[in-house]
Design an enzyme around this catalytic site. Sequence first.
Site, PDB file in Angstrom:
ATOM      1  N   PRO A  25      42.484  -6.328  76.553  1.00 31.48           N
ATOM      2  CG  PRO A  25      44.767  -6.031  76.244  1.00 31.48           C
ATOM      3  CD  PRO A  25      43.481  -5.288  76.365  1.00 31.48           C
ATOM      4  CD  GLN A  84      48.269  -6.611  75.621  1.00 29.26           C
ATOM      5  OE1 GLN A  84      48.032  -7.688  76.162  1.00 29.26           O
ATOM      6  NE2 GLN A  84      48.231  -5.462  76.263  1.00 29.26           N
ATOM      7  CB  CYS A 115      52.255  -8.727  82.552  1.00 31.88           C
ATOM      8  SG  CYS A 115      51.984 -10.321  83.330  1.00 31.88           S
ATOM      9  CE  LYS A 157      45.278  -2.976  79.417  1.00 28.29           C
ATOM     10  NZ  LYS A 157      45.886  -3.929  80.348  1.00 28.29           N
ATOM     11  CG  ASP A 220      38.804  -0.171  89.850  1.00 20.48           C
ATOM     12  OD1 ASP A 220      39.185  -1.315  89.516  1.00 20.48           O
ATOM     13  OD2 ASP A 220      39.256   0.436  90.835  1.00 20.48           O
ATOM     14  N   GLY A 242      37.825  -4.084  81.214  1.00 21.70           N
ATOM     15  CA  GLY A 242      38.238  -5.477  81.404  1.00 21.70           C
ATOM     16  C   GLY A 242      37.229  -6.264  82.213  1.00 21.70           C
ATOM     17  NE  ARG A 243      39.522  -6.093  87.257  1.00 19.54           N
ATOM     18  CZ  ARG A 243      39.800  -5.455  88.389  1.00 19.54           C
ATOM     19  NH1 ARG A 243      39.970  -6.148  89.504  1.00 19.54           N
ATOM     20  NH2 ARG A 243      39.901  -4.127  88.404  1.00 19.54           N
TER      21      ARG A 243
HETATM   22  C1  FMN Z   1      41.859 -12.613  83.389  1.00 18.33           C
HETATM   23  C2  FMN Z   1      42.628 -11.380  83.019  1.00 18.33           C
HETATM   24  C3  FMN Z   1      43.590 -11.447  82.028  1.00 18.33           C
HETATM   25  C4  FMN Z   1      44.301 -10.306  81.659  1.00 18.33           C
HETATM   26  N1  FMN Z   1      45.188 -10.377  80.634  1.00 18.33           N
HETATM   27  C5  FMN Z   1      45.786  -9.238  80.186  1.00 18.33           C
HETATM   28  C6  FMN Z   1      46.614  -9.239  79.036  1.00 18.33           C
HETATM   29  O1  FMN Z   1      46.838 -10.263  78.403  1.00 18.33           O
HETATM   30  N2  FMN Z   1      47.178  -8.071  78.657  1.00 18.33           N
HETATM   31  C7  FMN Z   1      46.970  -6.898  79.336  1.00 18.33           C
HETATM   32  O2  FMN Z   1      47.504  -5.858  78.958  1.00 18.33           O
HETATM   33  N3  FMN Z   1      46.192  -6.869  80.420  1.00 18.33           N
HETATM   34  C8  FMN Z   1      45.586  -7.994  80.839  1.00 18.33           C
HETATM   35  N4  FMN Z   1      44.739  -7.943  81.910  1.00 18.33           N
HETATM   36  C9  FMN Z   1      44.502  -6.645  82.560  1.00 18.33           C
HETATM   37  C10 FMN Z   1      43.299  -5.956  81.946  1.00 18.33           C
HETATM   38  O3  FMN Z   1      43.509  -5.713  80.575  1.00 18.33           O
HETATM   39  C11 FMN Z   1      43.016  -4.633  82.658  1.00 18.33           C
HETATM   40  O4  FMN Z   1      44.137  -3.792  82.508  1.00 18.33           O
HETATM   41  C12 FMN Z   1      42.755  -4.813  84.143  1.00 18.33           C
HETATM   42  O5  FMN Z   1      41.878  -5.889  84.374  1.00 18.33           O
HETATM   43  C13 FMN Z   1      42.171  -3.537  84.762  1.00 18.33           C
HETATM   44  O6  FMN Z   1      40.995  -3.159  84.112  1.00 18.33           O
HETATM   45  P1  FMN Z   1      39.540  -3.520  84.699  1.00 18.33           P
HETATM   46  O7  FMN Z   1      39.438  -2.894  86.066  1.00 18.33           O
HETATM   47  O8  FMN Z   1      38.583  -2.922  83.704  1.00 18.33           O
HETATM   48  O9  FMN Z   1      39.469  -4.998  84.797  1.00 18.33           O
HETATM   49  C14 FMN Z   1      44.056  -9.079  82.321  1.00 18.33           C
HETATM   50  C15 FMN Z   1      43.112  -9.019  83.330  1.00 18.33           C
HETATM   51  C16 FMN Z   1      42.380 -10.144  83.681  1.00 18.33           C
HETATM   52  C17 FMN Z   1      41.341 -10.028  84.756  1.00 18.33           C
END
Ligand code: FMN
Length: 396
Positions: A25, A84, A115, A157, A220, A242-243
């Site tokens: 999410p 979520q 968060c 999460k 990551d 995510g990213r």
């Molecule tokens: C722009 C953005 C918005 C996010 N919004 C949420 C969110 O609403 N809920 C949540 O649990 N995590 C949120 N995250 C965190 C991601 O879900 C994820 O846990 C985090 O980016 C680490 O994973 P990654 O390395 O694959 O990006 C957000 C991350 C980004 C970059």
Amino acid sequence: MPTSTLPQELVLGSLRIDTPVVLAPMAGITNAAYRRLCLEQMWRQGVSGLFVCEMITSRGLVERDATTVQMLVFDELESIRSVQLYGTDPVYVGKAVEILCAEYGVAHVDLNFGCPVPKVTRKGGGGALPWKRGLLGEILAAAVTAATPYDVPVTMKTRKGLDDDHLTYLDAGRIAQETGCAAIALHGRTVAQSYSGLADWDAIAALVDHVDIPVLGNGDIWEATDAVRMVEQTGAAGVVVGRGCLGRPWLFRDLAAAFAPPVVEEVAQRPSRSPTLPVLGEVRSMMRRHAELLSKHLGEERGCKEFRKHVSWYLKGFAAGGTLRRSLALVDSLSALDQLLDELDPDEPFPVAELGTPRGRQGSPRSRVVLPEGWLNDADGSGQHVREDTTETTGG
Ligand SMILES: Cc1cc2nc3c(=O)[nH]c(=O)nc-3n(C[C@H](O)[C@H](O)[C@H](O)COP(=O)(O)O)c2cc1C
């Protein structure tokens, strides 16, 4: 874990997902249009994953706040609706889960306890909440109780903890298991780290050892090979991405291929299946598709505005000039977008130097986590009232 035992599906209670891959999410990103875009990429491989809606607040849903309700839109191709919820009050969370199951036909509810935004942790929400083990248990139990009659799995999460001296993830895993959650997703960073440094995959492995419910690893994953490596290193039941998929929805087809059942002679080489690198012409088509889907769900004007934030991610590493990039980042209609996209060289190869490199938020660590006064003095918090706002726009 040997390659041949890579999970090929994800089981959350009675819900089975074709691949152990979850779109994380992301507030402001994972709306219906983006979820469909990623889903289409997996469909090309004949499978689906779990695509989680951007976070909404329990109170916003219970009070039928207009912004919250507007976010609860699903694409017709989404056969598995996954949402979520953010919540700090068991009563609101229980009611919100009931609404999601009864009125929105959701098949999966995830609860956000990760968060790191000071505005949220200052009130004891998001990543601050798991410090209060009793309250966390009450919230999870309320969600599971509301979801059980609908046979809808609830997951949580979270992050490792507040900071290295205040880790909470092992307790959170135990509490998730005891309250009947179907899985726990762990982002291997603390709240204090925000998005800085490296995600700690050893923590994911430690959680896998600590609980019997499935653990989903997060943090990551930039390429499908990272996802395979994470699962092999940690024993996680699946990955949350995510990213890595910002401006790269095709990562989902690579992920589907990476976790696809191997044909016997292929076993040895599966982890190195190379990514299907799109040339700029294909990226251009995906940009157009993204804007088109946003326009379908939000109307053309709002859809094009929403699309703007994705432009630099799509073009990262490509040669497109500054003027064109700036114009794309101001696009206000699909026809204007078409004209601008025409200026991109369709044959330009994918910039391989971008592979495996971080994208999206990175930020720097916080010197301290902003918490309500006296928050650390009591690690239980049962029955404690933590204020819940109707809207929280940041979720991660
Ligand atoms: C722009 C953005 C918005 C996010 N919004 C949420 C969110 O609403 N809920 C949540 O649990 N995590 C949120 N995250 C965190 C991601 O879900 C994820 O846990 C985090 O980016 C680490 O994973 P990654 O390395 O694959 O990006 C957000 C991350 C980004 C970059």
